[in-house]
Write an enzyme that holds these catalytic residues in place. Structure first.
Site, PDB file in Angstrom:
ATOM      1  N   GLU B  44      -0.102  -6.446   3.130  1.00  0.00           N
ATOM      2  CA  GLU B  44      -1.318  -6.891   3.819  1.00  0.00           C
ATOM      3  C   GLU B  44      -1.118  -8.308   4.356  1.00  0.00           C
ATOM      4  O   GLU B  44      -0.850  -9.228   3.576  1.00  0.00           O
ATOM      5  CB  GLU B  44      -2.491  -6.822   2.846  1.00  0.00           C
ATOM      6  CG  GLU B  44      -2.781  -5.387   2.431  1.00  0.00           C
ATOM      7  CD  GLU B  44      -3.567  -5.262   1.131  1.00  0.00           C
ATOM      8  OE1 GLU B  44      -4.104  -6.268   0.660  1.00  0.00           O
ATOM      9  OE2 GLU B  44      -3.627  -4.139   0.592  1.00  0.00           O
ATOM     10  N   ALA B  74      -4.414  -0.885   1.547  1.00  0.00           N
ATOM     11  CA  ALA B  74      -4.317   0.309   0.706  1.00  0.00           C
ATOM     12  C   ALA B  74      -3.040   0.199  -0.115  1.00  0.00           C
ATOM     13  O   ALA B  74      -1.974   0.602   0.325  1.00  0.00           O
ATOM     14  CB  ALA B  74      -4.318   1.565   1.568  1.00  0.00           C
ATOM     15  N   GLU B  75      -3.176  -0.369  -1.324  1.00  0.00           N
ATOM     16  CA  GLU B  75      -1.983  -0.658  -2.126  1.00  0.00           C
ATOM     17  C   GLU B  75      -1.247   0.613  -2.535  1.00  0.00           C
ATOM     18  O   GLU B  75      -0.028   0.627  -2.647  1.00  0.00           O
ATOM     19  CB  GLU B  75      -2.371  -1.486  -3.352  1.00  0.00           C
ATOM     20  CG  GLU B  75      -2.760  -2.920  -3.033  1.00  0.00           C
ATOM     21  CD  GLU B  75      -4.146  -3.053  -2.428  1.00  0.00           C
ATOM     22  OE1 GLU B  75      -4.914  -2.055  -2.454  1.00  0.00           O
ATOM     23  OE2 GLU B  75      -4.463  -4.138  -1.927  1.00  0.00           O
ATOM     24  N   PHE B  98      -2.468  -9.806  -3.961  1.00  0.00           N
ATOM     25  CA  PHE B  98      -2.868 -10.484  -5.194  1.00  0.00           C
ATOM     26  C   PHE B  98      -2.673  -9.495  -6.336  1.00  0.00           C
ATOM     27  O   PHE B  98      -2.872  -8.289  -6.158  1.00  0.00           O
ATOM     28  CB  PHE B  98      -4.353 -10.894  -5.154  1.00  0.00           C
ATOM     29  CG  PHE B  98      -4.641 -12.047  -4.237  1.00  0.00           C
ATOM     30  CD1 PHE B  98      -4.615 -13.351  -4.703  1.00  0.00           C
ATOM     31  CD2 PHE B  98      -4.946 -11.824  -2.911  1.00  0.00           C
ATOM     32  CE1 PHE B  98      -4.879 -14.405  -3.857  1.00  0.00           C
ATOM     33  CE2 PHE B  98      -5.209 -12.878  -2.051  1.00  0.00           C
ATOM     34  CZ  PHE B  98      -5.177 -14.181  -2.522  1.00  0.00           C
ATOM     35  N   ASP B  99      -2.317 -10.018  -7.523  1.00  0.00           N
ATOM     36  CA  ASP B  99      -2.073  -9.128  -8.654  1.00  0.00           C
ATOM     37  C   ASP B  99      -3.277  -8.240  -8.966  1.00  0.00           C
ATOM     38  O   ASP B  99      -3.119  -7.102  -9.387  1.00  0.00           O
ATOM     39  CB  ASP B  99      -1.637  -9.911  -9.891  1.00  0.00           C
ATOM     40  CG  ASP B  99      -2.430 -11.193 -10.089  1.00  0.00           C
ATOM     41  OD1 ASP B  99      -3.367 -11.443  -9.299  1.00  0.00           O
ATOM     42  OD2 ASP B  99      -2.119 -11.944 -11.022  1.00  0.00           O
ATOM     43  N   GLY B 100      -4.474  -8.776  -8.727  1.00  0.00           N
ATOM     44  CA  GLY B 100      -5.668  -7.986  -9.004  1.00  0.00           C
ATOM     45  C   GLY B 100      -5.821  -6.793  -8.084  1.00  0.00           C
ATOM     46  O   GLY B 100      -6.612  -5.889  -8.350  1.00  0.00           O
ATOM     47  N   PHE B 101      -5.040  -6.776  -6.982  1.00  0.00           N
ATOM     48  CA  PHE B 101      -5.094  -5.637  -6.058  1.00  0.00           C
ATOM     49  C   PHE B 101      -4.053  -4.577  -6.432  1.00  0.00           C
ATOM     50  O   PHE B 101      -3.917  -3.567  -5.735  1.00  0.00           O
ATOM     51  CB  PHE B 101      -4.809  -6.055  -4.609  1.00  0.00           C
ATOM     52  CG  PHE B 101      -5.708  -7.132  -4.060  1.00  0.00           C
ATOM     53  CD1 PHE B 101      -6.801  -7.590  -4.758  1.00  0.00           C
ATOM     54  CD2 PHE B 101      -5.440  -7.685  -2.813  1.00  0.00           C
ATOM     55  CE1 PHE B 101      -7.618  -8.585  -4.238  1.00  0.00           C
ATOM     56  CE2 PHE B 101      -6.249  -8.681  -2.289  1.00  0.00           C
ATOM     57  CZ  PHE B 101      -7.333  -9.132  -3.005  1.00  0.00           C
ATOM     58  N   TYR B 103      -3.909  -2.647  -9.021  1.00  0.00           N
ATOM     59  CA  TYR B 103      -4.361  -1.473  -9.773  1.00  0.00           C
ATOM     60  C   TYR B 103      -4.364  -0.173  -8.969  1.00  0.00           C
ATOM     61  O   TYR B 103      -3.956   0.865  -9.491  1.00  0.00           O
ATOM     62  CB  TYR B 103      -5.737  -1.738 -10.402  1.00  0.00           C
ATOM     63  CG  TYR B 103      -5.708  -2.861 -11.418  1.00  0.00           C
ATOM     64  CD1 TYR B 103      -4.996  -2.721 -12.607  1.00  0.00           C
ATOM     65  CD2 TYR B 103      -6.340  -4.067 -11.181  1.00  0.00           C
ATOM     66  CE1 TYR B 103      -4.928  -3.750 -13.526  1.00  0.00           C
ATOM     67  CE2 TYR B 103      -6.281  -5.099 -12.099  1.00  0.00           C
ATOM     68  CZ  TYR B 103      -5.585  -4.938 -13.263  1.00  0.00           C
ATOM     69  OH  TYR B 103      -5.509  -5.964 -14.172  1.00  0.00           O
ATOM     70  N   HIS B 144      -8.460 -11.725  -7.998  1.00  0.00           N
ATOM     71  CA  HIS B 144      -7.408 -12.510  -7.341  1.00  0.00           C
ATOM     72  C   HIS B 144      -6.524 -13.221  -8.353  1.00  0.00           C
ATOM     73  O   HIS B 144      -5.665 -14.006  -7.997  1.00  0.00           O
ATOM     74  CB  HIS B 144      -8.010 -13.516  -6.363  1.00  0.00           C
ATOM     75  CG  HIS B 144      -8.656 -12.875  -5.178  1.00  0.00           C
ATOM     76  ND1 HIS B 144      -9.852 -12.209  -5.262  1.00  0.00           N
ATOM     77  CD2 HIS B 144      -8.273 -12.776  -3.887  1.00  0.00           C
ATOM     78  CE1 HIS B 144     -10.184 -11.747  -4.067  1.00  0.00           C
ATOM     79  NE2 HIS B 144      -9.240 -12.068  -3.211  1.00  0.00           N
TER      80      HIS B 144
END
Lengths: 109, 344
Positions: B44, B74-75, B98-101, B103, B144
């Site tokens: 992204e 769309a990870e 970001f690591d939070g994305f 999942y 984030h």
């Protein structure tokens, strides 16, 4: 320092171009995020565009009256290398502070 | 004492470049794209914008939009694309912004990426280098800032690395990218902007890039850390020295596999260990490290292994993260606890 350009976005449904009516900033100005920086006119309406980032204006791509095509550069900013990006802040390096002191009697053997 | 540059061999002195970690990683990515025409970068905003942290800045201009390109938000698709490209012989270097994305991509990572090589009996190796801006420290909103290292380290088939300074980031990323296995490369976003000297020529000896590295030698206890916590532990060691306590700081670098020999060597000398990590306490990587140290150093340990970690709460956003991330005083308390421990 880094340069970031922003192209003219599609301001309506499938519009191809817009005419610059008035620049609200000039080269060298510090612009804040969301600050309106230009007024443009499309076949549907005239509209002020907010800046997507904070930075110093390097180039205005066009004079009032010029037609700018969608997806071609509209404005170029200079931003600091250590600007945080779209979210968050750059951590400030402060001198380390402490309240805890170590008080150990080491019985080394 | 400043941060020790590791991996620097005794050769002719090379002038050090002052680079931030984002610049060091940018340079490493450019070199990987240059030397490996199978390498592709996507994610992204990594293309036109150059990444939200400027890490991929200028790479699309240099290498074209066929090799450095933007993806939809769309990870799962980003990782699915990487897996398919790796099956076709490419070397994908995707970014999860970001690591939070991460999942939504966890299913692809665990059920496909990590086991494709195993499932295909080695016919479909996954040379995928997944960059993930990780951990906290930039006061970002929810999702984030996370600490996913124990999640990824738990999955067979994945390798996990986290650099602590620009020099390490440059060499460790190039090394990770050369591996035939999927590597999760966790970049500590809180350290993206700190500049330090980088020796670009120190990378020939890849053996020096395996395992952990002693960031500061000491004799009374070992602080074990990775990512952004390494520089904080170095600050703590500096302060502890004022109190006459010499702390060793062990920078783990690789979180899977963990350098068991390096851990054992350090703690068997210092006889006390404190693990420091940002992730939550329960089932955090500190638990694994405490178990490894207890096993290898049981007879020499003077105190149970201490863990100074985040709390068992969702990662807090904004200013609250100051209360969550281990700070200097909490780490010093942990040190004090192992120093004053006496066998009952």
């Amino acid at each position: 320092m880094a340069e970031i350009s922003f192209p003219l976005p599609d301001l309506g449904e499938g519009l191809l171009e817009a005419t610059v009516l008035e620049w609200l900033v000039k080269v060298g100005d510090q612009v804040e995020r969301n600050q309106p920086f230009v007024e443009v006119e499309t076949t549907k309406s005239s509209v002020e565009l907010p800046s997507p980032i904070a930075g110093i204006v390097l180039t205005l791509h066009g004079e009032p009256g010029d037609v700018v095509l969608v997806d071609t550069p509209l404005i170029t900013f200079v931003v600091a290398d250590d600007s945080a990006g779209i979210v968050g802040t750059v951590p400030q390096e402060a001198a380390p502070k402490r309240r805890v002191r170590l008080s150990a009697v080491l019985d080394e053997d | 004492m400043s941060e020790v540059l590791e991996g620097v061999r005794e050769t002719a002195p090379t002038p050090l470049l002052q680079l931030s970690m984002q610049q060091a990683i940018n340079r490493a990515l450019g070199e990987i794209l240059e030397s490996d025409d199978r390498a592709l970068i996507f994610g992204e905003d990594v293309g036109v914008l150059g990444g939200v942290f400027r890490v991929t800045d200028g790479l699309q201009q240099r290498f074209g939009a066929n090799r450095v390109f933007d993806t939809p938000l769309a990870e799962s698709g980003i990782l699915g694309t990487a897996i398919g490209l790796a099956m076709a012989g490419f070397h994908p270097i995707p970014e999860v912004q970001f690591d939070g994305f991460a999942y939504p991509a966890v299913n692809q990572i665990i059920t496909q990426l990590a086991r494709m090589n195993y499932r295909s009996r080695g016919r479909l190796p996954m040379q995928v280098t997944l960059r993930v801006p990780s951990f906290g420290g930039i006061r970002a909103p929810e999702h984030h800032g996370e600490s996913l290292e124990s999640l990824f380290a738990h999955v067979p088939g994945l390798k996990v690395a986290s650099p602590s300074n620009p020099q390490q980031a440059y060499h460790l990323l190039k090394h990770a990218a050369s591996m035939p296995d999927p590597v999760i490369f966790m970049e500590p976003k809180a350290r993206y902007w700190n500049k330090a000297g980088v020796n670009l020529a120190a990378d020939e000896d890849t053996a020096s890039l395996e395992g952990s590295v002693i960031a500061r030698p000491g004799k009374h206890a070992t602080l074990i850390a990775w990512g952004a916590m390494v520089s904080r532990c170095l600050q703590v060691a500096e302060l502890a020295a004022e109190d006459g306590i010499e702390l060793e700081v062990l920078d783990l670098r690789w979180l899977k596999p963990i350098d068991e020999a390096g851990l054992a060597a350090s703690v068997s000398r210092t006889r006390r260990a404190i693990v420091v990590h940002e992730g939550p306490h329960t089932a955090g990587l500190g638990a694994e490290i405490a178990a490894l140290v207890s096993q290898s150093c049981f007879d020499t340990l003077r105190a149970p292994v201490e863990r100074v970690t985040g709390f068992d709460v969702p990662y807090p956003s904004g200013d609250l993260e100051d209360e969550y991330i281990p700070n200097i005083d909490r780490i010093l308390f942990g040190v004090q606890r192992v120093l004053e421990y006496r066998r009952g």
